[in-house]
Design an enzyme around this catalytic site. Structure first.
Site, PDB file in Angstrom:
ATOM      1  N   TYR A 124      -4.708   0.034   3.548  1.00 25.76           N
ATOM      2  CA  TYR A 124      -5.247  -0.897   2.537  1.00 25.76           C
ATOM      3  C   TYR A 124      -4.596  -2.287   2.654  1.00 25.76           C
ATOM      4  N   ASN A 168      -1.498   5.972  12.665  1.00 23.33           N
ATOM      5  CA  ASN A 168      -1.932   7.333  13.024  1.00 23.33           C
ATOM      6  C   ASN A 168      -3.170   7.752  12.233  1.00 23.33           C
ATOM      7  N   ASN A 186      -4.085   8.007   6.658  1.00 23.39           N
ATOM      8  CA  ASN A 186      -4.663   7.517   5.399  1.00 23.39           C
ATOM      9  C   ASN A 186      -5.497   6.258   5.628  1.00 23.39           C
ATOM     10  N   LYS A 201       2.722   7.122   0.369  1.00 28.46           N
ATOM     11  CA  LYS A 201       2.951   6.251  -0.797  1.00 28.46           C
ATOM     12  C   LYS A 201       2.617   6.838  -2.158  1.00 28.46           C
ATOM     13  N   SER A 239       8.743  -1.989  -2.882  1.00 26.61           N
ATOM     14  CA  SER A 239       7.920  -1.792  -4.078  1.00 26.61           C
ATOM     15  C   SER A 239       8.729  -2.085  -5.328  1.00 26.61           C
ATOM     16  N   ALA A 240       8.029  -2.495  -6.367  1.00 27.38           N
ATOM     17  CA  ALA A 240       8.665  -2.665  -7.676  1.00 27.38           C
ATOM     18  C   ALA A 240       9.218  -1.351  -8.189  1.00 27.38           C
ATOM     19  N   TYR A 261       9.591   9.203  -3.487  1.00 31.06           N
ATOM     20  CA  TYR A 261       8.977   8.005  -2.887  1.00 31.06           C
ATOM     21  C   TYR A 261       9.855   6.775  -3.120  1.00 31.06           C
ATOM     22  N   LYS A 277      11.991   4.066  -0.469  1.00 29.17           N
ATOM     23  CA  LYS A 277      11.910   2.591  -0.427  1.00 29.17           C
ATOM     24  C   LYS A 277      13.296   1.979  -0.659  1.00 29.17           C
ATOM     25  N   TYR A 327       6.313  -5.270  -3.687  1.00 25.44           N
ATOM     26  CA  TYR A 327       4.981  -5.464  -4.250  1.00 25.44           C
ATOM     27  C   TYR A 327       4.944  -4.940  -5.675  1.00 25.44           C
ATOM     28  N   ASN A 373       1.547  -4.544  -8.443  1.00 27.68           N
ATOM     29  CA  ASN A 373       0.385  -3.643  -8.371  1.00 27.68           C
ATOM     30  C   ASN A 373      -0.763  -4.290  -7.601  1.00 27.68           C
ATOM     31  N   ASP A 389       5.838   6.821 -17.012  1.00 32.73           N
ATOM     32  CA  ASP A 389       5.339   5.445 -17.145  1.00 32.73           C
ATOM     33  C   ASP A 389       6.238   4.610 -18.050  1.00 32.73           C
TER      34      ASP A 389
HETATM   35  P1  NAD Z   1      -2.052   2.955   2.946  1.00 27.72           P
HETATM   36  O1  NAD Z   1      -1.837   4.423   2.879  1.00 27.72           O
HETATM   37  O2  NAD Z   1      -3.435   2.441   2.764  1.00 27.72           O
HETATM   38  O3  NAD Z   1      -1.484   2.386   4.329  1.00 27.72           O
HETATM   39  C1  NAD Z   1      -0.460   3.009   5.050  1.00 27.72           C
HETATM   40  C2  NAD Z   1      -0.939   3.153   6.474  1.00 27.72           C
HETATM   41  O4  NAD Z   1       0.094   3.789   7.236  1.00 27.72           O
HETATM   42  C3  NAD Z   1      -2.184   4.034   6.588  1.00 27.72           C
HETATM   43  O5  NAD Z   1      -3.146   3.376   7.383  1.00 27.72           O
HETATM   44  C4  NAD Z   1      -1.684   5.297   7.261  1.00 27.72           C
HETATM   45  O6  NAD Z   1      -2.671   5.893   8.093  1.00 27.72           O
HETATM   46  C5  NAD Z   1      -0.494   4.775   8.049  1.00 27.72           C
HETATM   47  N1  NAD Z   1       0.535   5.789   8.303  1.00 27.72           N
HETATM   48  C6  NAD Z   1       1.058   6.699   7.442  1.00 27.72           C
HETATM   49  N2  NAD Z   1       1.961   7.473   8.058  1.00 27.72           N
HETATM   50  C7  NAD Z   1       2.028   7.033   9.344  1.00 27.72           C
HETATM   51  C8  NAD Z   1       2.769   7.437  10.480  1.00 27.72           C
HETATM   52  N3  NAD Z   1       3.619   8.468  10.418  1.00 27.72           N
HETATM   53  N4  NAD Z   1       2.607   6.768  11.634  1.00 27.72           N
HETATM   54  C9  NAD Z   1       1.730   5.736  11.715  1.00 27.72           C
HETATM   55  N5  NAD Z   1       0.973   5.318  10.680  1.00 27.72           N
HETATM   56  C10 NAD Z   1       1.123   5.959   9.512  1.00 27.72           C
HETATM   57  O7  NAD Z   1      -1.064   2.297   1.891  1.00 27.72           O
HETATM   58  P2  NAD Z   1      -0.960   0.794   1.393  1.00 27.72           P
HETATM   59  O8  NAD Z   1      -1.311   0.769  -0.049  1.00 27.72           O
HETATM   60  O9  NAD Z   1      -1.658  -0.130   2.325  1.00 27.72           O
HETATM   61  O10 NAD Z   1       0.615   0.602   1.483  1.00 27.72           O
HETATM   62  C11 NAD Z   1       1.224  -0.022   2.593  1.00 27.72           C
HETATM   63  C12 NAD Z   1       2.731  -0.072   2.361  1.00 27.72           C
HETATM   64  O11 NAD Z   1       3.001  -0.738   1.136  1.00 27.72           O
HETATM   65  C13 NAD Z   1       3.394   1.305   2.240  1.00 27.72           C
HETATM   66  O12 NAD Z   1       4.658   1.227   2.864  1.00 27.72           O
HETATM   67  C14 NAD Z   1       3.566   1.485   0.747  1.00 27.72           C
HETATM   68  O13 NAD Z   1       4.641   2.335   0.456  1.00 27.72           O
HETATM   69  C15 NAD Z   1       3.831   0.052   0.310  1.00 27.72           C
HETATM   70  N6  NAD Z   1       3.488  -0.212  -1.093  1.00 27.72           N
HETATM   71  C16 NAD Z   1       2.212  -0.004  -1.532  1.00 27.72           C
HETATM   72  C17 NAD Z   1       1.892  -0.263  -2.870  1.00 27.72           C
HETATM   73  C18 NAD Z   1       0.501  -0.038  -3.408  1.00 27.72           C
HETATM   74  O14 NAD Z   1       0.328  -0.070  -4.625  1.00 27.72           O
HETATM   75  N7  NAD Z   1      -0.521   0.154  -2.584  1.00 27.72           N
HETATM   76  C19 NAD Z   1       2.879  -0.736  -3.752  1.00 27.72           C
HETATM   77  C20 NAD Z   1       4.161  -0.954  -3.260  1.00 27.72           C
HETATM   78  C21 NAD Z   1       4.457  -0.696  -1.917  1.00 27.72           C
HETATM   79  C1  UD1 Z   2       2.201   3.547  -9.741  1.00 24.07           C
HETATM   80  C2  UD1 Z   2       3.495   4.247  -9.411  1.00 24.07           C
HETATM   81  C3  UD1 Z   2       4.404   3.269  -8.674  1.00 24.07           C
HETATM   82  C4  UD1 Z   2       3.704   2.791  -7.410  1.00 24.07           C
HETATM   83  C5  UD1 Z   2       2.379   2.157  -7.804  1.00 24.07           C
HETATM   84  C6  UD1 Z   2       1.677   1.732  -6.556  1.00 24.07           C
HETATM   85  C7  UD1 Z   2       3.878   5.976 -11.108  1.00 24.07           C
HETATM   86  C8  UD1 Z   2       4.652   6.377 -12.320  1.00 24.07           C
HETATM   87  N1  UD1 Z   2       4.109   4.726 -10.644  1.00 24.07           N
HETATM   88  O1  UD1 Z   2       2.499   2.411 -10.529  1.00 24.07           O
HETATM   89  O2  UD1 Z   2       5.618   3.886  -8.318  1.00 24.07           O
HETATM   90  O3  UD1 Z   2       4.495   1.830  -6.730  1.00 24.07           O
HETATM   91  O4  UD1 Z   2       1.590   3.096  -8.555  1.00 24.07           O
HETATM   92  O5  UD1 Z   2       0.523   2.288  -6.286  1.00 24.07           O
HETATM   93  O6  UD1 Z   2       3.100   6.752 -10.578  1.00 24.07           O
HETATM   94  N2  UD1 Z   2      -3.273   4.186 -16.166  1.00 24.07           N
HETATM   95  C9  UD1 Z   2      -4.203   4.702 -17.068  1.00 24.07           C
HETATM   96  N3  UD1 Z   2      -5.148   5.574 -16.592  1.00 24.07           N
HETATM   97  C10 UD1 Z   2      -5.202   5.972 -15.286  1.00 24.07           C
HETATM   98  C11 UD1 Z   2      -4.243   5.447 -14.374  1.00 24.07           C
HETATM   99  C12 UD1 Z   2      -3.288   4.559 -14.848  1.00 24.07           C
HETATM  100  O7  UD1 Z   2      -4.187   4.368 -18.238  1.00 24.07           O
HETATM  101  O8  UD1 Z   2      -6.077   6.788 -14.925  1.00 24.07           O
HETATM  102  C13 UD1 Z   2      -2.299   3.190 -16.647  1.00 24.07           C
HETATM  103  C14 UD1 Z   2      -0.851   3.556 -16.424  1.00 24.07           C
HETATM  104  O9  UD1 Z   2      -0.337   4.266 -17.525  1.00 24.07           O
HETATM  105  C15 UD1 Z   2      -0.213   2.159 -16.251  1.00 24.07           C
HETATM  106  C16 UD1 Z   2      -1.319   1.321 -15.605  1.00 24.07           C
HETATM  107  O10 UD1 Z   2      -2.533   2.010 -15.896  1.00 24.07           O
HETATM  108  O11 UD1 Z   2       0.069   1.596 -17.514  1.00 24.07           O
HETATM  109  C17 UD1 Z   2      -1.172   1.179 -14.100  1.00 24.07           C
HETATM  110  O12 UD1 Z   2      -1.037   2.464 -13.514  1.00 24.07           O
HETATM  111  P1  UD1 Z   2      -1.064   2.675 -11.925  1.00 24.07           P
HETATM  112  O13 UD1 Z   2      -2.209   1.950 -11.340  1.00 24.07           O
HETATM  113  O14 UD1 Z   2      -0.952   4.136 -11.664  1.00 24.07           O
HETATM  114  O15 UD1 Z   2       0.244   1.922 -11.399  1.00 24.07           O
HETATM  115  P2  UD1 Z   2       1.776   2.090 -11.855  1.00 24.07           P
HETATM  116  O16 UD1 Z   2       1.955   3.214 -12.787  1.00 24.07           O
HETATM  117  O17 UD1 Z   2       2.254   0.750 -12.290  1.00 24.07           O
END
Ligand code: NAD
Ligand code: UD1
Length: 336
Positions: A13, A34, A37, A86, A126-127, A150, A154, A175, A177, A293
């Site tokens: 993503y 790979n 996801n 993740k 991540s936050a 998780y 991080k 990051y 959200n 939460d």
């Molecule tokens: P994502 O799952 O869409 O992307 C991760 C990618 O890594 C995927 O394409 C997956 O196929 C690949 N991958 C997983 N394991 C692998 C492996 N062993 N070897 C090679 N590729 C592999 O997730 P994202 O939301 O794009 O997140 C990207 C990064 O940001 C991650 O490190 C995640 O922990 C971090 N992050 C994401 C969020 C969020 O809310 N999406 C928030 C904070 C941090």
């Molecule tokens: C979650 C993860 C956080 C991760 C982040 C990234 C938890 C406790 N935290 O954050 O570690 O880095 O995702 O993807 O899992 N909510 C609803 N209904 C829903 C889903 C969520 O009300 O169906 C609310 C939650 O209570 C929160 C807000 O929406 O207040 C955001 O939730 P979410 O999108 O899951 O993100 P985080 O909880 O901030």
């Protein structure tokens, strides 16, 4: 000559949006993923958007030889390391797999980079490393803690990077959200199965795949009682990576920054903005609080502005509109 950047997890993503931001910023990019996801057609979609071939290697960061071969066969000037598992809930059921991928994968990468003579790395943090805190907005020097396996991976990743020798330049990006999709509506977030996160869930209610949104708690100490988060458009977030790499290349110095807007939105505000984007009042009901939460989680964004020149510009309405354009386009394609 343009620098070549390796994006591990670049088909995911945030990685796929960052691919586009880096190409726009003038970098050459190589993706290693790979596809555990990521959808197989992401590279073709990136080619459609850029009008140019996309370099992709299918490989696993858990395999040290794969990473070594990348640095042997290519001149890499910097790496953005997204590849990770993740999902917070899943990490509680499979902590060892999370550590193998997220910590083992990072170590394999660092060794291959060292041997390949590349010492510039941007790390997806991540936050979540701030844990359950009442300090809002959160500054980067806030104490860190791990509230899930998780989060542990991080935090451990950050701590490993802090042990590297001074000739490394590392950007740690925390990051908040990330939501929304690319303006082309050709790439976006596409979670398999039942989404855990708010915006993907709301999107599936908007498309009719799920019936109603559950709002996890309306008795928090916030203006409407629902949780507040710092949602950031994935295109703004992607831009942050281009700025981070530029800073590493130009200054040779590392940085640790929050990537957020500094603005919080409640769950009800997100539902309202998404309803406006899709043109229909989305049904929701109030459910109990979700375990783990916190009421409010927002970034202090000034450090990213001061060190990188980063400023998020897109609004919550932009995030919801772009998400809707992406998911409704997917539904149209599936029924064509
Ligand atoms: P994502 O799952 O869409 O992307 C991760 C990618 O890594 C995927 O394409 C997956 O196929 C690949 N991958 C997983 N394991 C692998 C492996 N062993 N070897 C090679 N590729 C592999 O997730 P994202 O939301 O794009 O997140 C990207 C990064 O940001 C991650 O490190 C995640 O922990 C971090 N992050 C994401 C969020 C969020 O809310 N999406 C928030 C904070 C941090
Ligand atoms: C979650 C993860 C956080 C991760 C982040 C990234 C938890 C406790 N935290 O954050 O570690 O880095 O995702 O993807 O899992 N909510 C609803 N209904 C829903 C889903 C969520 O009300 O169906 C609310 C939650 O209570 C929160 C807000 O929406 O207040 C955001 O939730 P979410 O999108 O899951 O993100 P985080 O909880 O901030």
């Amino acid at each position: 000559m343009a620098e070549t950047i390796l994006l591990t997890g670049g088909a995911g993503y945030i990685g796929s949006h960052t691919y586009l931001a880096l190409r726009e910023a003038g970098f050459d990019v190589l993706i290693l993923d790979n596809f555990v996801n990521a959808k197989a057609d992401v590279p073709a979609r990136l080619e459609r958007i850029t009008g140019a071939p996309v370099a992709v290697l299918r490989g696993d960061v858990r395999d040290p030889d794969t990473l070594k071969a990348v640095f042997r066969d290519h001149r890499i000037d910097g790496v953005v390391h997204f590849a990770a598992l993740k999902a917070v809930g899943e990490s509680m059921d499979m902590p060892i797999d999370y550590m193998q991928t997220n910590i083992g994968g990072l170590l394999n990468l660092l060794k291959a980079m060292e041997e390949g003579g590349c010492r510039r790395l941007v790390f997806s943090s991540s936050a979540t490393v701030y844990g359950d805190t009442r300090v809002q907005p959160i500054p980067e020097d806030h104490p860190r803690t791990a509230t899930s396996p998780y989060a542990f991976t991080k935090l451990a990743g950050e701590q490993i990077l802090e042990q590297l020798t001074a000739d490394w330049a590392v950007g740690i990006l925390r990051y908040f959200n990330p939501v929304g999709a690319h303006r082309s509506a050709l790439i976006g977030e596409d979670p398999a199965g039942h989404p855990n996160n708010l915006v993907p869930y709301v999107a599936k209610v908007a498309t009719g795949e799920l019936e109603e949104i559950q709002v996890f708690g309306d008795d928090y100490d916030t203006p409407d009682g629902t949780g507040i988060r710092d949602y950031i458009h994935v295109e703004d977030l992607a831009q942050g990576h281009a700025l981070s790499l530029r800073a590493l290349i130009e200054t040779g110095m590392g940085h640790t920054v929050n990537l957020g807007t500094g603005q919080g939105s409640t769950v009800l505000q997100v539902i309202e903005a998404y309803s406006a984007a899709c043109g229909r009042a989305l049904p929701y009901r109030i459910a109990p609080r979700r375990a783990g939460d916190v009421a409010v989680l927002t970034a202090r964004p000034e450090q990213a502005r001061d060190l990188l020149g980063f400023q998020a510009t897109r609004t919550l309405d932009d995030m919801c509109r772009s998400s809707w354009a992406w998911v409704s386009g997917q539904i149209r394609n599936a029924t064509d």
